[in-house]
Design an enzyme around this catalytic site. Structure first.
Site, PDB file in Angstrom:
ATOM      1  N   CYS A 102     -35.207 -13.607  -6.433  1.00 23.81           N
ATOM      2  CA  CYS A 102     -34.238 -14.429  -7.154  1.00 23.81           C
ATOM      3  C   CYS A 102     -34.982 -15.164  -8.256  1.00 23.81           C
ATOM      4  O   CYS A 102     -36.049 -15.719  -8.013  1.00 23.81           O
ATOM      5  CB  CYS A 102     -33.593 -15.430  -6.188  1.00 23.81           C
ATOM      6  SG  CYS A 102     -32.365 -16.482  -6.963  1.00 23.81           S
ATOM      7  N   GLU A 145     -25.477 -12.167  -6.363  1.00 26.98           N
ATOM      8  CA  GLU A 145     -24.990 -12.998  -7.478  1.00 26.98           C
ATOM      9  C   GLU A 145     -23.713 -13.746  -7.092  1.00 26.98           C
ATOM     10  O   GLU A 145     -23.526 -14.908  -7.472  1.00 26.98           O
ATOM     11  CB  GLU A 145     -24.751 -12.143  -8.730  1.00 26.98           C
ATOM     12  CG  GLU A 145     -25.993 -11.419  -9.258  1.00 26.98           C
ATOM     13  CD  GLU A 145     -27.211 -12.315  -9.400  1.00 26.98           C
ATOM     14  OE1 GLU A 145     -27.061 -13.498  -9.746  1.00 26.98           O
ATOM     15  OE2 GLU A 145     -28.331 -11.826  -9.140  1.00 26.98           O
TER      16      GLU A 145
HETATM   17 NI    NI Z   1     -30.597 -15.154  -7.339  1.00 23.54          NI
END
Ligand code: NI
Length: 187
Positions: A102, A145
């Site tokens: 991430c 997401e």
């Molecule tokens: Ni992320």
């Protein structure tokens, strides 16, 4: 266009539920999408959600790179795609475990279990409806997401904390295993 600052884990904007985008084709939203695409590409990510650039709205951009796609019919390489006000639902009971990183948690990754296939709907950057049923990496990046829009980061989905680490260390271990396998074959 501009490269935006990415919020890192610990910033409260990553923990709140984002608000619906009132007008998906408004000029400020088009500008935000262009900047998010540029920011994602600059950072080398496969996805970026608006809360990660300090904008608490329900929209994200993502792509399915050729080296990540399984090549199955529901997981082919795909260029940059925008999803506004999305809804994501699991298809079936099958789950899959795979590594995720991430941009808000730089330098780390973890293995996360998620539904293997999903159906998603939403609007693209032109306000046109999108509906797809996907699997593999495509299903994973969309779920990751989508989680950002609800204030969820991947560590909150972890079930095995031993499968969490710094990329440098995990890559070292993976390389050592690959070398050991090659040596076994050669012996
Ligand atoms: Ni992320």
């Amino acid at each position: 266009m501009a490269i935006l600052k990415i919020a890192r884990m610990g910033h409260p904007v990553l923990l709140r539920r984002a608000d619906p985008v009132p007008d998906p084709t408004a000029p400020d939203i088009s500008r935000l999408i262009a900047d998010m695409v540029e920011t994602m590409e600059d950072a080398g990510g496969a996805g970026l959600a608006a809360p990660q650039v300090h904008v608490p709205l329900r929209l994200f951009v993502f792509r399915v790179p050729a080296h990540r796609a399984s090549g199955e019919a529901d997981d082919v390489p795909m260029g940059v795609t925008t999803l506004i006000n999305p809804v994501v639902e699991p298809l079936g009971d099958e789950t899959a475990m795979s590594w995720e990183g991430c941009l808000s948690i730089p330098g780390m990754r973890a293995a996360i279990r998620r539904p293997a296939r999903v159906r998603y709907t939403g609007l693209d950057q032109d306000g046109q409806p999108v509906a797809r049923e996907v699997g593999g990496f495509h299903a994973r990046v969309v779920q990751h997401e989508y989680d950002h829009l609800d204030g969820i980061l991947y560590p909150m989905r972890m079930t095995d904390f031993s499968l969490f680490g710094f990329n440098e260390e995990l890559d070292r271990v993976a390389q050592a295993h690959a070398l050991a396998r090659a040596a076994e074959k050669a012996a």
